[in-house]
Design an enzyme around this catalytic site. Structure first.
Site, short mmCIF file in Angstrom:
data_model
loop_
_atom_site.label_atom_id
_atom_site.label_comp_id
_atom_site.label_asym_id
_atom_site.label_seq_id
_atom_site.Cartn_x
_atom_site.Cartn_y
_atom_site.Cartn_z
CG HIS A 186 -1.90 -1.35 1.55
ND1 HIS A 186 -3.01 -1.30 0.79
CD2 HIS A 186 -1.60 -2.21 2.17
CE1 HIS A 186 -3.47 -2.30 1.17
NE2 HIS A 186 -2.71 -3.06 2.15
O1 RIB Z 1 -4.69 -0.23 4.91
C1 RIB Z 1 -3.40 -0.32 4.71
C2 RIB Z 1 -2.67 0.82 5.41
O2 RIB Z 1 -2.96 0.40 6.89
C3 RIB Z 1 -1.18 0.95 5.16
O3 RIB Z 1 -0.49 2.17 5.55
C4 RIB Z 1 -0.65 0.04 6.34
O4 RIB Z 1 0.81 0.37 6.44
C5 RIB Z 1 -1.58 0.27 7.49
O5 RIB Z 1 -0.89 1.41 8.03
#
Ligand code: RIB
Ligand code: CA
Length: 297
Positions: free
Chosen positions: A230
């Protein structure tokens, strides 16, 4: 481009920091941590460790342990008990003693001292940024845009509609998203397509340097729960925007109790600026840029 990374490392945050540190276009002024994937003392320890392993000399500030309103929620086993897939120990050789700094003060000082506007890269719950705006609203003039990983227009991963970073602190997200500062949103719509495969990890393992091996090892654990990288989306959109397709829209965040808490949605009458919302990613090229960065350690 001067940037500050606010994060909750976290394996994908770690890949974002390691990738950012090898982008010649990016000058990392500071890293700040927030409670999110893990409690605040762990995300701060990891942020400092990753900065040292990446060869960064920038200040690292410790941020909020609790969201603005509700109790902290962490991400369970996804990132391992140490927040780095159980492989933090592989970075122990880089660890040096350090002075604990306050995240909001680091953000304020770096923003005001920068001789050009700064891009905020926000990779965790937005608590620190909301607190910054509440305590030092004048710093908004020094922020060019906010590139954040968070939100979703295609359903949630923390509850039915809420993506984790927004769900943990929707009140903070509302303050930041509706601040009027231009935003780039890397929500689940795009980040779920930015996944890493076992073949990709084999390439990293074979690069023959300890940081690339660490990246492969921590993603092995993480990938068994969530193979989506992500957070690096919010970094690489700054240096390689051609990797992504986008749409534009004004956003709002639901802060009500119930299933929709933490939901981000398009709202033409929102106070938010027009937000660039990432839609698709060239996954192979995306992974290729991370590989190129890991090669340089
Ligand atoms: O939903 C994914 C996000 O939540 C990413 O940034 C992961 O590291 C958590 O922080
Ligand atoms: Ca994160």
């Amino acid at each position: 481009m001067n940037i500050i990374i606010d994060c909750d490392p976290g394996v994908d945050d770690a890949l974002a920091i390691l990738t950012a540190a090898k982008q010649p276009e990016l000058n990392i002024l500071a890293i700040t941590s927030v409670s999110g994937n893990l409690p605040g003392e762990i995300t701060y320890k990891n942020a400092k460790l990753l900065a040292q392993a990446a060869g960064l000399s920038c200040p690292v500030g410790r941020g909020a342990d609790q969201p603005l309103v509700k109790e902290a929620r962490n991400a369970g086993v996804t990132h391992g008990s140490d927040g780095l897939g159980g492989h933090a120990i592989e970075l122990a050789a880089y660890e040096k003693p350090y002075e604990v700094l306050d995240a909001v003060e680091v953000l304020k000082e770096q923003l005001l001292a920068s001789d050009e506007k700064v891009v905020l890269v926000v990779l965790g719950p937005m608590t620190n940024i909301a607190l910054l705006f509440q305590k030092y609203p004048e710093v908004k003039d020094k922020i060019e845009k906010i590139s954040f990983m968070g939100g979703s227009l295609c359903g949630g991963n923390a509850n039915t509609y809420g993506e984790f970073n927004i769900y943990v602190d929707p009140e903070a997200a509302g303050i930041v998203i509706e601040s009027g500062i231009p935003m780039i949103m890397a929500g689940l719509d795009v980040t779920l397509k930015a996944f890493v495969t076992k073949d990709d990890l084999k390439v990293w393992e074979d690069l023959g340097n300890p940081i690339a091996a660490f990246a492969a090892h921590c993603c092995l654990h993480y990938g068994s729960h969530d193979p989506a990288l992500h957070d690096p989306c919010s970094i690489l959109v700054l240096t390689h925007p051609e990797l992504f397709t986008t749409m534009l829209g004004k956003l709002s965040v639901c802060c009500d109790e119930g299933d929709h808490r933490g939901e981000t949605y398009l709202n033409p009458v929102s106070k938010s600026d027009i937000c660039t919302i990432l839609q698709n990613v060239d996954r192979k090229a995306f992974i290729g840029h991370i590989t190129e960065a890991l090669k340089q350690y």
